[in-house]
Write an enzyme that holds these catalytic residues in place. Structure first.
Site, PDB file in Angstrom:
ATOM      1  N   HIS A 174       1.582  -1.100   4.488  1.00  0.00           N
ATOM      2  CA  HIS A 174       2.264   0.003   3.761  1.00  0.00           C
ATOM      3  C   HIS A 174       2.450   1.247   4.749  1.00  0.00           C
ATOM      4  O   HIS A 174       3.348   2.006   4.722  1.00  0.00           O
ATOM      5  CB  HIS A 174       1.722   0.489   2.523  1.00  0.00           C
ATOM      6  N   GLU A 415       7.312 -11.805  -6.143  1.00  0.00           N
ATOM      7  CA  GLU A 415       6.661 -11.366  -4.784  1.00  0.00           C
ATOM      8  C   GLU A 415       5.355 -12.246  -4.834  1.00  0.00           C
ATOM      9  O   GLU A 415       4.411 -12.213  -3.856  1.00  0.00           O
ATOM     10  CB  GLU A 415       6.082  -9.867  -4.519  1.00  0.00           C
ATOM     11  N   ASP A 439       5.250  -9.200   0.249  1.00  0.00           N
ATOM     12  CA  ASP A 439       4.034 -10.116  -0.338  1.00  0.00           C
ATOM     13  C   ASP A 439       4.217 -11.436  -0.645  1.00  0.00           C
ATOM     14  O   ASP A 439       3.439 -12.140  -0.392  1.00  0.00           O
ATOM     15  CB  ASP A 439       3.650  -9.395  -1.764  1.00  0.00           C
ATOM     16  N   CYS A 486      14.096  -6.312  -2.302  1.00  0.00           N
ATOM     17  CA  CYS A 486      13.682  -4.763  -1.638  1.00  0.00           C
ATOM     18  C   CYS A 486      12.468  -4.784  -0.732  1.00  0.00           C
ATOM     19  O   CYS A 486      11.927  -3.722  -0.225  1.00  0.00           O
ATOM     20  CB  CYS A 486      13.288  -4.068  -3.047  1.00  0.00           C
TER      21      CYS A 486
HETATM   22  C1  PEP Z   1       6.993  -6.265  -1.245  1.00  0.00           C
HETATM   23  O1  PEP Z   1       6.020  -6.611  -1.271  1.00  0.00           O
HETATM   24  O2  PEP Z   1       8.006  -6.827  -0.404  1.00  0.00           O
HETATM   25  C2  PEP Z   1       7.383  -4.982  -1.851  1.00  0.00           C
HETATM   26  C3  PEP Z   1       8.581  -4.679  -1.889  1.00  0.00           C
HETATM   27  O3  PEP Z   1       6.484  -4.417  -2.288  1.00  0.00           O
HETATM   28  P1  PEP Z   1       5.367  -3.543  -1.330  1.00  0.00           P
HETATM   29  O4  PEP Z   1       5.762  -3.608  -0.019  1.00  0.00           O
HETATM   30  O5  PEP Z   1       5.173  -2.092  -1.799  1.00  0.00           O
HETATM   31  O6  PEP Z   1       4.018  -4.372  -1.658  1.00  0.00           O
HETATM   32 MG    MG Z   2       4.966  -6.019  -2.786  1.00  0.00          MG
END
Ligand code: PEP
Ligand code: MG
Length: 531
Positions: A174, A415, A439, A486
């Site tokens: 993140h 995910e 994920d 996303c």
């Molecule tokens: C992902 O897991 O691709 C996602 C968009 O959520 P995050 O990166 O916030 O876990």
């Molecule tokens: Mg995620």
């Protein structure tokens, strides 16, 4: 980017159960006292602000201040530190003691105090930990650290850092996602960076190629200056694309959305021509506040995003807390946080927090441009339960005559492999899917997204992932709903064609990548691929 280096030397982190060396006792007592006094100061500022508006809130804050300055508790904590425990450990031990005392009484008023004690504990712990956040440096500085936390990246963005270099970390952690969002160049996995780079060294950081050049000579400086000019010209040319449609050469429309986390960043998304906000990682509101705000504060935050984006749609993902994002509020430190009480699991464990957030989001949906998005889905039951809670919250608002979108759409994040495999069933329960490839890759390939040792295994292009995504698209289209991506793969230059070929309808990326992506979409010919 070129700039001067600032080194962030990590504070020694002490596990609660491990005893510290005798020489550190004094230092830990100081840390504890400093944290208490700065938290009391913080509470006093809030108290001044709310005193006239809300007697209830000021009473709570006054109790918190009394609690923090209670000499008996203070003495108990200092005595634990003297028995060679870290300040964090002593705080946890004493506050948990106090909590158990309250929980075991027959008096229901006192029992209610137990959760308040937990909150003060969490605030105190984050006050101690946040101390390492108080970096200050001139604009354009390049930060060199062992690793960086999401909250630190937020701070670096405020200070307009010119780059980040870390010794450890994952490409879709993140912190890295935030750095990309803010367009701060970052190089990870630079071994021994803290020894090889000195404070004040002149650095060139080349995020395209993953190079760090320490104290570059004239030749390098000239080369990079030329590249910078070329890049700025390229960006200007991309600007011409804003008004053009996002269609492939053979005429397929691809919706391009932006991932935005804060109200102030909506403007940039609109400016580059995003058709909506595909993902709001609302947990960043928690991370930037170092606590979970109440319903009104959450409402103001979501509403501001919704209003700034209006009439374009906004997908507000409910808090994806836990894992590498935010450990506080969890019942205990988990051995495998990515497989633990993360995302919806955490919220279903704390339905009080879930309801507060749902109501805040519902209130922000009054202009009908807001959708819910649920993270980390693994079972049908979770989705059914959350939907039931959403209905209950709607009823509560209706009874109070509060406006909201009665048909607010609900989207599911795909995910986990489980969600992809049962996507045919899930599609019947929701209005759209959004694939979180970060994920999905982590859980399908059993590879930690935060661990640079397994970086080479983190392959979002793996046939396993592509096949799962294809399954999700087929389930969605059979049931008449759309699918977006996303996760980070959506913005990857080598992935665009494949994602469109398997039938993805929408792509959601940081605003800084959107025009590059549109450029690629417009150059893609899907007919050619089908052959
Ligand atoms: C992902 O897991 O691709 C996602 C968009 O959520 P995050 O990166 O916030 O876990
Ligand atoms: Mg995620």
């Amino acid at each position: 980017h070129q700039g001067k280096a600032v080194l962030v030397i990590p504070e020694q982190i002490v596990l609660p159960s491990i005893q510290i060396e005798r020489e550190r006792v004094e230092e830990e007592i100081n840390r504890y006292e400093l944290a208490v006094s700065s938290l009391i100061k913080e509470f006093e500022v809030i108290l001044k602000r709310v005193k006239d508006d809300s007697a209830n809130v000021s009473a709570i804050i006054e109790t918190n201040i009394l609690y923090l300055s209670d000499p008996v508790i203070k003495e108990a904590i200092i005595n634990i530190i003297k028995r060679r425990y870290s300040a964090e450990s002593a705080i946890i031990q004493e506050f948990d003691n106090q909590k158990h005392y309250f929980i075991s009484t027959k008096d229901s008023l006192l029992r209610d105090r137990a959760s308040e004690i937990d909150q003060i504990k969490e605030r105190l712990l984050s006050s101690i930990r946040n101390k390492c956040l108080v970096h200050n440096f001139p604009e354009g500085t390049i930060v060199v650290a062992q690793s960086v936390l999401p909250a630190e990246v937020l701070r670096f963005d405020e200070l307009k850092a010119g780059g980040i270099i870390t010794e450890v970390g994952g490409i879709t952690s993140h912190s890295s996602i935030l750095a990309r969002t803010f367009a701060i160049p970052e190089i990870i996995d630079v071994q021994n960076a803290l020894n090889r780079i000195k404070e004040g060294d002149e650095l060139i950081i080349d995020g395209y190629n993953g190079f760090v050049i320490v104290n570059p000579d004239e030749k390098f400086l000239k080369k990079y200056k030329e590249r910078k000019i070329a890049e700025e010209e390229h960006k200007k040319r991309l600007g011409d694309l804003v008004k053009l449609d996002s269609v492939t050469k053979d005429g397929r429309k691809v919706s391009l959305l932006a991932n935005v986390d804060f109200p102030k960043d909506v403007g940039a998304a609109i400016l580059v021509g995003a058709e909506g906000i595909g993902l709001v990682r609302t947990e960043h509101l928690v991370i930037s506040n170092a606590q979970i705000p109440g319903e009104d504060e959450q409402f103001r935050f979501y509403n501001e995003i919704a209003e700034r984006a209006y009439p374009k749609p906004v997908n507000l993902r409910i808090f994806d807390l836990g894992s590498d994002k935010y450990a506080e509020g969890l019942p205990r430190r988990e051995p495998n946080p990515a497989l633990g009480l993360r995302g919806m699991r955490f919220l279903l464990h704390r339905t009080d927090l879930l309801k507060t957030q749902i109501k805040a989001i519902l209130r922000a949906s009054k202009n009908k441009n807001v959708s819910f998005m649920l993270p980390m889905v693994t079972t049908i039951n979770e989705v059914v339960t959350v939907k039931r809670i959403i209905e209950a919250c709607k009823k509560e608002l209706s009874e109070k005559n509060i406006d909201y979108d009665t048909n607010i759409p609900i989207g599911l994040m795909i995910e986990t492999p489980a969600a992809a495999i049962i996507s045919d069933e899930l599609a019947k329960l929701c209005d759209f899917f959004s694939i979180g490839t970060n994920d999905l890759t982590q859980y399908t390939l059993a590879v930690d997204r935060d661990n640079e040792l397994v970086l080479e295994y983190f392959d979002a292009f793996s046939p396993a992932i592509i096949r799962l995504m294809k399954m999700v698209v087929d389930s969605a289209h059979k049931n008449g709903i759309s699918v977006s991506v996303c996760g980070d793969l959506a913005g990857h230059s080598a992935a665009t064609k494949t994602l469109l070929e398997i039938g993805i309808d929408k792509l959601s990326v940081p605003s800084s990548l959107l025009l590059e992506l549109k450029n690629r979409v417009r150059q893609t010919d899907l007919q050619e691929q089908e052959k």
